[in-house]
Design a protein around this motif. Structure first.
Motif, PDB file in Angstrom:
ATOM      1  N   VAL A 189       0.851  -1.184   0.000  1.00  0.00           N
ATOM      2  CA  VAL A 189       0.000   0.000   0.000  1.00  0.00           C
ATOM      3  C   VAL A 189       0.888   1.236   0.000  1.00  0.00           C
ATOM      4  O   VAL A 189       1.817   1.338   0.788  1.00  0.00           O
ATOM      5  N   SER A 190       0.636   2.140  -0.930  1.00  0.00           N
ATOM      6  CA  SER A 190       1.507   3.314  -0.961  1.00  0.00           C
ATOM      7  C   SER A 190       0.843   4.501  -0.282  1.00  0.00           C
ATOM      8  O   SER A 190      -0.337   4.791  -0.498  1.00  0.00           O
ATOM      9  N   LEU A 191       1.629   5.149   0.553  1.00  0.00           N
ATOM     10  CA  LEU A 191       1.136   6.297   1.295  1.00  0.00           C
ATOM     11  C   LEU A 191       1.656   7.575   0.650  1.00  0.00           C
ATOM     12  O   LEU A 191       2.788   7.625   0.194  1.00  0.00           O
ATOM     13  N   ALA A 192       0.825   8.587   0.598  1.00  0.00           N
ATOM     14  CA  ALA A 192       1.261   9.886   0.112  1.00  0.00           C
ATOM     15  C   ALA A 192       1.273  10.840   1.300  1.00  0.00           C
ATOM     16  O   ALA A 192       0.241  11.073   1.937  1.00  0.00           O
ATOM     17  N   VAL A 193       2.472  11.328   1.628  1.00  0.00           N
ATOM     18  CA  VAL A 193       2.605  12.232   2.766  1.00  0.00           C
ATOM     19  C   VAL A 193       2.372  13.671   2.293  1.00  0.00           C
ATOM     20  O   VAL A 193       2.711  14.020   1.163  1.00  0.00           O
ATOM     21  N   GLU A 194       1.766  14.464   3.147  1.00  0.00           N
ATOM     22  CA  GLU A 194       1.408  15.861   2.842  1.00  0.00           C
ATOM     23  C   GLU A 194       0.377  15.953   1.719  1.00  0.00           C
ATOM     24  O   GLU A 194       0.388  16.889   0.925  1.00  0.00           O
ATOM     25  N   VAL A 195      -0.486  14.961   1.658  1.00  0.00           N
ATOM     26  CA  VAL A 195      -1.560  14.957   0.658  1.00  0.00           C
ATOM     27  C   VAL A 195      -2.859  14.574   1.349  1.00  0.00           C
ATOM     28  O   VAL A 195      -2.878  13.693   2.205  1.00  0.00           O
ATOM     29  N   VAL A 196      -3.930  15.276   0.993  1.00  0.00           N
ATOM     30  CA  VAL A 196      -5.249  14.858   1.458  1.00  0.00           C
ATOM     31  C   VAL A 196      -6.099  14.580   0.229  1.00  0.00           C
ATOM     32  O   VAL A 196      -6.080  15.327  -0.747  1.00  0.00           O
ATOM     33  N   GLU A 197      -6.781  13.429   0.249  1.00  0.00           N
ATOM     34  CA  GLU A 197      -7.604  13.035  -0.890  1.00  0.00           C
ATOM     35  C   GLU A 197      -9.063  13.408  -0.628  1.00  0.00           C
ATOM     36  O   GLU A 197      -9.643  12.998   0.369  1.00  0.00           O
ATOM     37  N   LEU A 198      -9.628  14.192  -1.537  1.00  0.00           N
ATOM     38  CA  LEU A 198     -11.043  14.548  -1.417  1.00  0.00           C
ATOM     39  C   LEU A 198     -11.855  13.724  -2.406  1.00  0.00           C
ATOM     40  O   LEU A 198     -11.436  13.527  -3.538  1.00  0.00           O
TER      41      LEU A 198
END
Ligand SMILES: *[C@@H]1O[C@H](CO)[C@@H](O)[C@H](O)[C@H]1NC(C)=O
Ligand SMILES: *[C@@H]1O[C@H](CO)[C@@H](O)[C@H](O)[C@H]1NC(C)=O
Ligand SMILES: *[C@@H]1O[C@H](CO)[C@@H](O)[C@H](O)[C@H]1NC(C)=O
Ligand SMILES: *[C@@H]1O[C@H](CO)[C@@H](O)[C@H](O)[C@H]1NC(C)=O
Ligand SMILES: *[C@@H]1O[C@H](CO)[C@@H](O)[C@H](O)[C@H]1NC(C)=O
Ligand SMILES: *[C@@H]1O[C@H](CO)[C@@H](O)[C@H](O)[C@H]1NC(C)=O
Ligand SMILES: *[C@@H]1O[C@H](CO)[C@@H](O)[C@H](O)[C@H]1NC(C)=O
Ligand SMILES: *[C@@H]1O[C@H](CO)[C@@H](O)[C@H](O)[C@H]1NC(C)=O
Length: 248
Positions: A189-198
């Motif tokens: 599972v890949s995490l994106a840091v400093e990102v918020v998904e709307l």
């Protein structure tokens, strides 16, 4: 003084106001896709004027944003928004991410700073985001604590009310971590840091192309959201009022 046939004057005035009105309503129904010097390549219904189904903010620098947060990408079901790690940003700023047509999904871990107590880890469906956040901390002397908010599987979207309850315990909105894919068979599972998904939706009854499926979206109890997606073998945005679906 103007001296003329009063009936003619009345006619002219009526005509004049009808023109203004027509101009007014037509300029409101068009969707302006230009921000800064470029036409932005966002799908229907995104744009920068009131005539767009979903209106994004266009910053002075010519960048699309949601509130003060820059938009990275827009897909058929989500908007990726950059949320820079920042100390001392009031928690209430997070409300800018909740609009009429979009809200953070449950695939986010919202990081909060200067909390009176550290929470447990954050649960994003299917994975536990471990709280190794100390490197992100704003204080070097442990005087401040990072906490994390996630919705778990209670709802598809983050509940703003529940999140704001954290305000009693946390002062600041530090950043966010989001899950890029929940499909574990595609690898880790890949995490994106400093990102918020709307997640986004349109309101009302489904108005999809005949060759599209309609997905109902229920953001926190409001049951009348939807999105369209073209059926297999078709390409396009899927919306009746957009490009629709064409044989691919
Ligand atoms: C133009 O549109 C705005 C907003 O829809 C409205 O408030 C205003 O009254 C309209 N003006 C005229 C002349 O119709
Ligand atoms: C669209 O908006 C931009 C600024 O956001 C503006 O410069 C441009 O004139 C607008 N275009 C139209 C057709 O309204
Ligand atoms: C639009 O973005 C700018 C900065 O990018 C921000 O200062 C402003 O408050 C935003 N406007 C709205 C209505 O969110
Ligand atoms: C963080 O919280 C602590 C304890 O509540 C407080 O002493 C400190 O001033 C806060 N830091 C900031 C930057 O507000
Ligand atoms: C901060 O806390 C950790 C354990 O929670 C401790 O190991 C470390 O020494 C502390 N650092 C400071 C500067 O107090
Ligand atoms: C939600 O998650 C909890 C554990 O975190 C689990 O026990 C429960 O079965 C889940 N519910 C659904 C509907 O997936
Ligand atoms: C997950 O990814 C694999 C490989 O790309 C794909 O075959 C599978 O259909 C995906 N599953 C879901 C539920 O999207
Ligand atoms: C659309 O809906 C049909 C019937 O429910 C389903 O078989 C098909 O996989 C769906 N297609 C897409 C692209 O979601």
């Amino acid at each position: 003084m103007f001296r003329g046939d009063p009936i003619l004057v009345l006619l002219l005035l009526t005509f004049y106001f009808a023109l203004i009105k027509a101009h007014n309503s037509s300029s409101h129904s068009l969707c302006n896709k230009t921000c800064g010097s470029d036409r932005q390549n966002f799908p229907y219904p995104f744009g920068f004027s009131d005539g767009c189904g979903i209106k994004l903010n266009c910053s002075a620098a010519g960048k699309a944003s949601v509130g003060q947060f820059p938009v990275e990408t827009v897909t058929a079901d989500s908007i990726s928004v950059k949320i820079e790690r920042k100390c001392n940003r009031p928690l209430k700023t997070v409300a800018q991410l909740f609009g009429l047509n979009y809200a953070p999904t449950n695939r986010n871990a919202i990081l909060l700073e200067n909390c009176t107590e550290a929470g447990p880890g954050c649960e994003i469906p299917s994975i536990l985001v471990q709280t190794h956040f100390s490197s992100l901390s704003c204080s070097s002397d442990n005087s401040s604590t990072i906490s994390c908010y996630s919705e778990g599987n209670k709802s598809d979207f983050i509940d703003l009310k529940r999140l704001m309850d954290k305000e009693k315990k946390c002062d600041y909105l530090l950043s966010s971590i989001s899950v890029e894919s929940l499909n574990t068979s595609e690898g880790p599972v890949s995490l994106a840091v400093e990102v918020v998904e709307l997640g986004w939706w349109l309101e009302g009854q489904c108005q999809c192309d005949v060759n599209a499926n309609c997905t109902l979206v229920s953001p926190n109890g409001k049951p009348n959201g939807y999105r369209c997606i073209c059926k297999e073998g078709f390409e396009g945005d899927g919306y009746e009022a957009g490009f629709g679906c064409r044989k691919g």
